[in-house]
Write a protein that holds these residues in place. Structure first.
Motif, mmCIF file in Angstrom:
data_model
loop_
_atom_site.group_PDB
_atom_site.id
_atom_site.type_symbol
_atom_site.label_atom_id
_atom_site.label_comp_id
_atom_site.label_asym_id
_atom_site.label_seq_id
_atom_site.Cartn_x
_atom_site.Cartn_y
_atom_site.Cartn_z
ATOM 1 N N SER A 1 9.584 -5.330 -1.749
ATOM 2 C CA SER A 1 8.713 -5.264 -0.581
ATOM 3 C C SER A 1 8.735 -6.580 0.190
ATOM 4 O O SER A 1 8.647 -6.571 1.423
ATOM 5 C CB SER A 1 7.284 -4.946 -0.993
ATOM 6 O OG SER A 1 7.253 -3.757 -1.734
ATOM 7 N N SER A 2 8.842 -7.698 -0.524
ATOM 8 C CA SER A 2 8.887 -8.988 0.188
ATOM 9 C C SER A 2 10.115 -9.070 1.081
ATOM 10 O O SER A 2 10.018 -9.460 2.245
ATOM 11 C CB SER A 2 8.912 -10.144 -0.806
ATOM 12 O OG SER A 2 7.924 -9.979 -1.782
ATOM 13 N N ILE B 1 0.847 -1.204 0.000
ATOM 14 C CA ILE B 1 0.000 0.000 0.000
ATOM 15 C C ILE B 1 0.880 1.251 0.000
ATOM 16 O O ILE B 1 0.631 2.207 -0.746
ATOM 17 C CB ILE B 1 -0.940 -0.003 1.225
ATOM 18 C CG1 ILE B 1 -1.962 -1.136 1.095
ATOM 19 C CG2 ILE B 1 -1.654 1.341 1.361
ATOM 20 C CD1 ILE B 1 -2.835 -1.329 2.314
ATOM 21 N N ALA B 2 1.941 1.225 0.824
ATOM 22 C CA ALA B 2 2.864 2.363 0.858
ATOM 23 C C ALA B 2 3.472 2.606 -0.514
ATOM 24 O O ALA B 2 3.643 3.749 -0.943
ATOM 25 C CB ALA B 2 3.968 2.118 1.889
ATOM 26 N N ASN B 3 3.771 1.515 -1.238
ATOM 27 C CA ASN B 3 4.351 1.661 -2.580
ATOM 28 C C ASN B 3 3.367 2.282 -3.560
ATOM 29 O O ASN B 3 3.748 3.121 -4.380
ATOM 30 C CB ASN B 3 4.804 0.298 -3.094
ATOM 31 C CG ASN B 3 6.240 0.018 -2.747
ATOM 32 O OD1 ASN B 3 7.136 0.650 -3.267
ATOM 33 N ND2 ASN B 3 6.443 -0.913 -1.828
ATOM 34 N N VAL B 4 2.101 1.850 -3.492
ATOM 35 C CA VAL B 4 1.090 2.429 -4.375
ATOM 36 C C VAL B 4 0.992 3.926 -4.124
ATOM 37 O O VAL B 4 1.027 4.751 -5.051
ATOM 38 C CB VAL B 4 -0.281 1.743 -4.146
ATOM 39 C CG1 VAL B 4 -1.370 2.469 -4.900
ATOM 40 C CG2 VAL B 4 -0.219 0.289 -4.551
ATOM 41 N N LEU B 5 0.907 4.288 -2.816
ATOM 42 C CA LEU B 5 0.816 5.696 -2.452
ATOM 43 C C LEU B 5 2.032 6.475 -2.912
ATOM 44 O O LEU B 5 1.917 7.546 -3.519
ATOM 45 C CB LEU B 5 0.756 5.806 -0.928
ATOM 46 C CG LEU B 5 -0.597 5.684 -0.276
ATOM 47 C CD1 LEU B 5 -0.394 5.563 1.223
ATOM 48 C CD2 LEU B 5 -1.394 6.920 -0.616
ATOM 49 N N ALA B 6 3.212 5.915 -2.630
ATOM 50 C CA ALA B 6 4.441 6.634 -2.946
ATOM 51 C C ALA B 6 4.605 6.791 -4.450
ATOM 52 O O ALA B 6 5.028 7.855 -4.922
ATOM 53 C CB ALA B 6 5.646 5.909 -2.360
ATOM 54 N N SER B 7 4.224 5.759 -5.229
ATOM 55 C CA SER B 7 4.395 5.909 -6.680
ATOM 56 C C SER B 7 3.438 6.972 -7.219
ATOM 57 O O SER B 7 3.810 7.754 -8.096
ATOM 58 C CB SER B 7 4.195 4.569 -7.392
ATOM 59 O OG SER B 7 2.972 3.996 -7.033
ATOM 60 N N LEU B 8 2.217 7.024 -6.668
ATOM 61 C CA LEU B 8 1.300 8.095 -7.066
ATOM 62 C C LEU B 8 1.867 9.459 -6.686
ATOM 63 O O LEU B 8 1.910 10.380 -7.510
ATOM 64 C CB LEU B 8 -0.053 7.904 -6.374
ATOM 65 C CG LEU B 8 -0.991 6.870 -6.998
ATOM 66 C CD1 LEU B 8 -2.235 6.706 -6.138
ATOM 67 C CD2 LEU B 8 -1.370 7.312 -8.408
ATOM 68 N N PHE C 1 8.852 -2.084 -12.934
ATOM 69 C CA PHE C 1 8.538 -1.409 -11.679
ATOM 70 C C PHE C 1 7.721 -2.312 -10.753
ATOM 71 O O PHE C 1 8.037 -2.468 -9.574
ATOM 72 C CB PHE C 1 7.778 -0.103 -11.963
ATOM 73 C CG PHE C 1 7.356 0.627 -10.721
ATOM 74 C CD1 PHE C 1 8.309 1.278 -9.943
ATOM 75 C CD2 PHE C 1 6.036 0.638 -10.305
ATOM 76 C CE1 PHE C 1 7.935 1.941 -8.787
ATOM 77 C CE2 PHE C 1 5.659 1.298 -9.146
ATOM 78 C CZ PHE C 1 6.611 1.956 -8.388
ATOM 79 N N VAL C 2 6.659 -2.935 -11.313
ATOM 80 C CA VAL C 2 5.794 -3.782 -10.481
ATOM 81 C C VAL C 2 6.586 -4.957 -9.912
ATOM 82 O O VAL C 2 6.510 -5.257 -8.715
ATOM 83 C CB VAL C 2 4.573 -4.277 -11.297
ATOM 84 C CG1 VAL C 2 3.803 -5.323 -10.501
ATOM 85 C CG2 VAL C 2 3.668 -3.103 -11.642
#
Lengths: 230, 233
Positions: A146-147, A115-122, A138-139
């Protein structure tokens, strides 16, 4: 939630721990709020600090992962401290195998980091004008990075829950251990930001990230009982 | 708590210590007095080879000892294995710091002479720095736990997790950084640039420094045991 020791299979125990954490999180939303605000405020610090000049790709890649790592240390450090404070450690110890507790917490932490990654990339796209040129790369690196990050953070969160002064210790213990992950993930991230990059550019990094996550998670599962049990 | 039996410091130990002291005296005399071939840039700083490189070998061997005793502590839970893991980590950290300092000074007086560069992000330098950060965290972690038994266990877990991640640096760092060291990045190999006379001092120096580390380690363990027996009731 019903837990029958002995009859509960390992997988069901893991899922139960994960669902328990999700439910508690859903009631208070403490961790997720912390994460959102941390990512947003640190991105805004970057916006003001960097000014309006174009920022180089390698700087963006480094800053992105620094934000993610510090977001993880600030919000995931509590995963085991909350059990100690709530007095629920004994309950978990008696009903669920140690490795299932670890796996459940790991899963929950992984979700938070994603979730932090989704937010940060946005936030990086909108506020810092970072363009992610190669989405598949990227994904993949975000999931692998993240793992590994979740694995290292979860075992260290268990360690700091056993010390006298809790969360403040986490970054000091975590950062030196994360160095190999950070180096590969930032290197791969530069490729993901670069137009025209291919999988060949990140092959070594992806191999390292897979091996790192595998090693850290394996070592953590093996050693978790020594931290968890008295 | 059970009393720990201090290792007997018998006459054999004194003999070994005397041998090591004589050995190192000869090595240091040889290091400074023997004539060495002058090489471009290096000149007399090449003598640092006898000190800088053995520091790393010594550090790595003590890191290994520390990891082994951490694993043994988790297996047995005995107090002495924790003390040994801690003291070998401490000796490793001392040699790591000296290795970094000798390396930084060496580079400063050769490649970076006249520049403001102190730190050059060499793979080996970075790896040593990270290992020192890990030991910093390891000792800091130890201070935050009061209970002896718990402290030993948790610290051993951290030491082993760190030991599992450090080898990745061997793979990652050389791909991202340039090296000043021989044998890396197409630099000439160690055997090509060292004269036989230098190797005749270098190998004894490696053995000597590892022996000194062993002396230090053994004494630290002895002091730790005595201290523990005095403070515990």
């Amino acid at each position: 939630m019903r837990l029958h020791s002995g009859r509960t299979s390992w997988l069901r125990a893991t899922v139960s721990v994960f669902l328990k954490d999700t439910r508690i999180e859903w009631r208070s939303r403490f961790g997720i709020n912390l994460l959102v605000l941390f990512v947003l405020s640190s991105v805004f610090i970057l916006v003001f600090a960097l000014g309006q000049d174009t920022v180089e790709r390698n700087v963006i890649a480094a800053l992105y992962w620094i934000v993610i790592i510090f977001a993880a240390t600030s919000s995931l450090g509590r995963s085991f401290i909350s059990e100690e404070e709530g007095g629920t450690v004994l309950l978990l110890q008696t009903h669920v195998p140690g490795s299932a507790v670890f796996a459940g917490k790991l899963l929950f932490n992984l979700v938070l980091i994603l979730i932090a990654n989704v937010l940060a990339s946005l936030a990086f796209t909108v506020f810092i004008n970072a363009t992610i040129a190669n989405w598949p790369i990227f994904v993949v690196i975000v999931v692998l990075g993240s793992s590994g990050l979740a694995g290292a953070t979860t075992i260290l969160a268990a360690i700091i829950a056993r010390t006298g002064n809790g969360g403040s210790l986490l970054p000091v213990l975590l950062l030196p251990i994360l160095m190999p992950l950070l180096l590969s993930v930032v290197h791969a991230m530069i490729a993901a930001l670069e137009p025209g990059s291919s999988w060949n550019d990140v092959g070594n990094d992806i191999a390292t990230l897979v091996a790192y996550a595998g090693t850290v998670v394996t070592a953590s599962v093996l050693l978790f009982d020594f931290v968890w049990k008295d | 708590m059970d009393k720990l039996t201090p290792p007997v410091s018998g006459s054999r130990y004194s003999v070994i210590r005397a041998i090591i002291i004589t050995w190192m005296t000869l090595v240091i005399l040889g290091a400074f007095l023997l004539d060495i071939p002058r090489m471009n840039i290096l000149e007399h700083t090449a003598r640092n080879l006898y000190f800088h490189v053995p520091m790393w070998f010594t550090m790595m061997s003590m890191v290994l000892v520390s990891g082994i005793y951490s694993a043994r502590h988790l297996a047995s839970g005995s107090r002495i294995t924790d003390i040994r893991a801690r003291e070998s980590a401490r000796v490793a950290a001392v040699f790591g710091v000296m290795g970094l300092i000798t390396g930084i000074l060496w580079a400063k007086f050769t490649w970076y002479s006249g520049t403001s560069v102190w730190w050059n992000s060499d793979p080996r330098q970075s790896m040593a720095a990270i290992q020192l950060l890990i030991y910093g965290a390891y000792f800091f972690l130890r201070t935050t736990i009061d209970d002896n038994e718990k402290r030993g266990r948790i610290a051993a877990v951290y030491n082993l997790i760190a030991a599992a991640t450090v080898p990745f640096l061997l793979y990652v760092l050389p791909r991202q950084m340039e090296s000043l060291h021989p044998g890396a990045d197409g630099n000439p190999a160690f055997s090509e640039i060292t004269a036989p006379i230098m190797r005749a001092v270098f190998y004894p120096a490696v053995i000597g420094f590892i022996a000194i580390a062993w002396l230090l380690y053994r004494q630290r363990v002895r002091v730790a045991i005595l201290k523990e027996n005095l403070t515990s009731d």
